[in-house]
Design an enzyme around this catalytic site. Structure first.
Site, PDB file in Angstrom:
ATOM      1  N   LYS A 144     -12.628  -2.231   5.874  1.00 22.02           N
ATOM      2  CA  LYS A 144     -11.847  -3.130   6.722  1.00 22.02           C
ATOM      3  C   LYS A 144     -12.403  -3.122   8.153  1.00 22.02           C
ATOM      4  O   LYS A 144     -12.765  -4.151   8.680  1.00 22.02           O
ATOM      5  CB  LYS A 144     -10.375  -2.706   6.776  1.00 22.02           C
ATOM      6  CG  LYS A 144      -9.444  -3.071   5.607  1.00 22.02           C
ATOM      7  CD  LYS A 144      -9.956  -2.924   4.242  1.00 22.02           C
ATOM      8  CE  LYS A 144      -9.039  -3.322   3.118  1.00 22.02           C
ATOM      9  NZ  LYS A 144      -8.125  -2.320   2.634  1.00 22.02           N
ATOM     10  N   TRP A 174       0.830  -1.214   0.000  1.00 24.06           N
ATOM     11  CA  TRP A 174       0.000   0.000   0.000  1.00 24.06           C
ATOM     12  C   TRP A 174       0.856   1.252   0.000  1.00 24.06           C
ATOM     13  O   TRP A 174       0.526   2.231  -0.658  1.00 24.06           O
ATOM     14  CB  TRP A 174      -1.004  -0.025   1.156  1.00 24.06           C
ATOM     15  CG  TRP A 174      -2.037  -1.085   0.926  1.00 24.06           C
ATOM     16  CD1 TRP A 174      -2.260  -2.201   1.681  1.00 24.06           C
ATOM     17  CD2 TRP A 174      -2.963  -1.162  -0.168  1.00 24.06           C
ATOM     18  NE1 TRP A 174      -3.263  -2.953   1.132  1.00 24.06           N
ATOM     19  CE2 TRP A 174      -3.720  -2.347   0.002  1.00 24.06           C
ATOM     20  CE3 TRP A 174      -3.236  -0.358  -1.279  1.00 24.06           C
ATOM     21  CZ2 TRP A 174      -4.727  -2.744  -0.903  1.00 24.06           C
ATOM     22  CZ3 TRP A 174      -4.238  -0.744  -2.172  1.00 24.06           C
ATOM     23  CH2 TRP A 174      -4.964  -1.916  -1.979  1.00 24.06           C
ATOM     24  N   ASP A 207      -2.241   6.352   6.377  1.00 25.61           N
ATOM     25  CA  ASP A 207      -3.255   5.488   5.762  1.00 25.61           C
ATOM     26  C   ASP A 207      -3.649   4.434   6.784  1.00 25.61           C
ATOM     27  O   ASP A 207      -2.989   3.413   6.924  1.00 25.61           O
ATOM     28  CB  ASP A 207      -2.673   4.837   4.500  1.00 25.61           C
ATOM     29  CG  ASP A 207      -3.648   3.843   3.863  1.00 25.61           C
ATOM     30  OD1 ASP A 207      -4.761   3.671   4.399  1.00 25.61           O
ATOM     31  OD2 ASP A 207      -3.286   3.253   2.828  1.00 25.61           O
TER      32      ASP A 207
HETATM   33  C1  LIG Z   1      -7.501  -1.803   1.397  1.00 24.62           C
HETATM   34  C2  LIG Z   1      -6.448  -0.776   1.543  1.00 24.62           C
HETATM   35  C3  LIG Z   1      -6.295   0.268   0.614  1.00 24.62           C
HETATM   36  C4  LIG Z   1      -7.145   0.381  -0.626  1.00 24.62           C
HETATM   37  O1  LIG Z   1      -8.416   0.768  -0.298  1.00 24.62           O
HETATM   38  P1  LIG Z   1      -9.525   1.082  -1.411  1.00 24.62           P
HETATM   39  O2  LIG Z   1     -10.636   1.580  -0.553  1.00 24.62           O
HETATM   40  O3  LIG Z   1      -9.809  -0.227  -2.085  1.00 24.62           O
HETATM   41  O4  LIG Z   1      -8.986   2.073  -2.343  1.00 24.62           O
HETATM   42  C5  LIG Z   1      -5.314   1.206   0.836  1.00 24.62           C
HETATM   43  N1  LIG Z   1      -4.516   1.131   1.909  1.00 24.62           N
HETATM   44  C6  LIG Z   1      -4.621   0.148   2.827  1.00 24.62           C
HETATM   45  C7  LIG Z   1      -3.707   0.126   4.011  1.00 24.62           C
HETATM   46  C8  LIG Z   1      -5.593  -0.837   2.666  1.00 24.62           C
HETATM   47  O5  LIG Z   1      -5.717  -1.814   3.582  1.00 24.62           O
END
Ligand SMILES: *Cc1c(COP(=O)(O)O)cnc(C)c1O
Length: 360
Positions: A195, A101, A171
């Site tokens: 998540k 990521w 993030d």
């Molecule tokens: C799942 C995830 C993403 C991507 O998320 P989207 O909502 O599909 O764009 C980005 N960063 C992390 C840490 C993730 O777990």
């Protein structure tokens, strides 16, 4: 049979929340309408969104000088919105690379800015958190971006970097609400909902208000934080049902002791699973450095990859679902977000022990 869903995302939601949504699906609180059918400008829906924001602020201790934005486009859209809004005329941004990521965030930022990768764990295949005293931070950087929990590699920071006056951007897609965070240490926190918050389609951004309002005037309105901040996330139609579901999850968290209680359970769940892996005499292996192992996403391989198919088939038959690892890591991954009860992790560990005996 009790089903336990270990998906990395979209992921398990609390059963009580789904049951409440089911109860309210056709008629929300005697309104005669489903939340899905309500005008986002009506008093019923405005109340739902205001309550969700108030509950999130209370749970995370978000100070008044931070905006809470309910957006769409996923965490992936934030990979672009962050440089587009936060560069503020500066020439460079600092990024920490700890896995898949981080890499995506970096490659998007490179379209708009010089990117300085200040630390990386690529030398050991993304299995540890680089120590802070090795970071080559630039005091003139627009911001420092990092990924506190790498959902794919299973690497998690147990500490928050101190970047001084340079705003820290995180993030938190796969770790938000799993442990207390000190929001004032951050300039901006973002997370896709699917998540640990609610269904896919909602992205939450928590941003310090002095960082809003610096975008290039040619930036599309939808990509400018100011547009959403000035309009209480109602510049256009927000993802109303997702926000409603997130609100139910926030109430569930409050009812169950808040984030501090959640963290205690998450520590117990992670310990149970990692102890199971580490005591298997190498039958199962987690490649991540012990101090940096994720409480949310637990990747592990079997000593003989030829057993992977059988493991997954038998797990499935026991109601232990979605354990297949990400293609870039292989093996298995058990995601054990807030909504996964301790009993689910115990059921997985019991199954793993049994599988070891049958294949010794
Ligand atoms: C799942 C995830 C993403 C991507 O998320 P989207 O909502 O599909 O764009 C980005 N960063 C992390 C840490 C993730 O777990």
């Amino acid at each position: 049979m009790t089903i336990y869903n270990f998906s990395a995302g979209p992921a398990v939601l609390p059963k009580e929340v789904l049951q409440q949504a089911q109860k309210e699906l056709l008629d929300w609180h005697g309104s005669g309408m489903s939340v899905m059918e309500m005008s986002h400008r009506g008093k019923e829906y405005m109340g739902i969104q205001a309550q969700a924001e108030a509950d999130l602020r209370e749970l995370m201790g978000i100070p008044a000088n931070y905006k809470v934005l309910f957006l769409q486009g996923g965490a992936s859209q934030q990979f672009a919105m962050i440089p587009l809004n936060l560069l503020r005329g500066k020439l460079s941004a600092d990024y920490v690379n700890t896995g898949e990521w981080s890499k995506k965030a970096i490659s998007e930022a490179k379209k708009f800015s010089h990117v300085n990768v200040v630390a990386s764990n690529a030398d050991k295949n993304f299995t540890y958190v680089p120590a802070f005293d090795t970071w080559k931070l630039d005091k003139d950087a627009a911001y420092v971006h990092y990924t506190p929990n790498e959902t794919i590699g299973g690497v998690e920071f147990n500490w928050v970097p101190n970047t001084g006056k340079v705003p820290l951007v995180a993030d938190m897609s796969s770790s938000i609400l799993s442990r207390p965070v000190d929001v004032p240490k951050f300039g901006l926190i973002y997370a896709g909902a699917q998540k640990n918050i609610g269904p896919a389609g909602l992205t939450i951004v928590i941003v310090r208000d002095d960082l809003v309002g610096h975008a290039d005037p040619r930036l599309p309105a939808m990509l400018d934080y100011k547009t959403h901040a000035d309009n209480d996330s109602m510049y256009n139609t927000p993802p109303t049902y997702g926000i409603y579901m997130a609100g139910l999850v926030f109430q569930w968290l409050k009812k169950n002791g808040g984030i501090a209680a959640m963290e205690r359970t998450n520590i117990a769940k992670a310990k149970l699973l990692y102890d199971g892996i580490d005591s298997s005499n190498g039958f199962y292996v987690c490649p991540v450095n012990k101090a940096d192992r994720s409480r949310m996403n637990v990747p592990f391989t079997l000593k003989d990859a030829n057993l992977d198919g059988d493991f997954l088939k038998r797990a499935d038959a026991r109601g232990l679902l979605q354990l297949k690892g990400h293609r870039s890591v292989g093996g298995m991954r058990a995601s054990i977000y807030n909504a996964m009860p301790l009993e689910g992790v115990q059921a997985l560990v019991d199954f793993m022990n049994e599988f070891t005996k049958n294949n010794a």
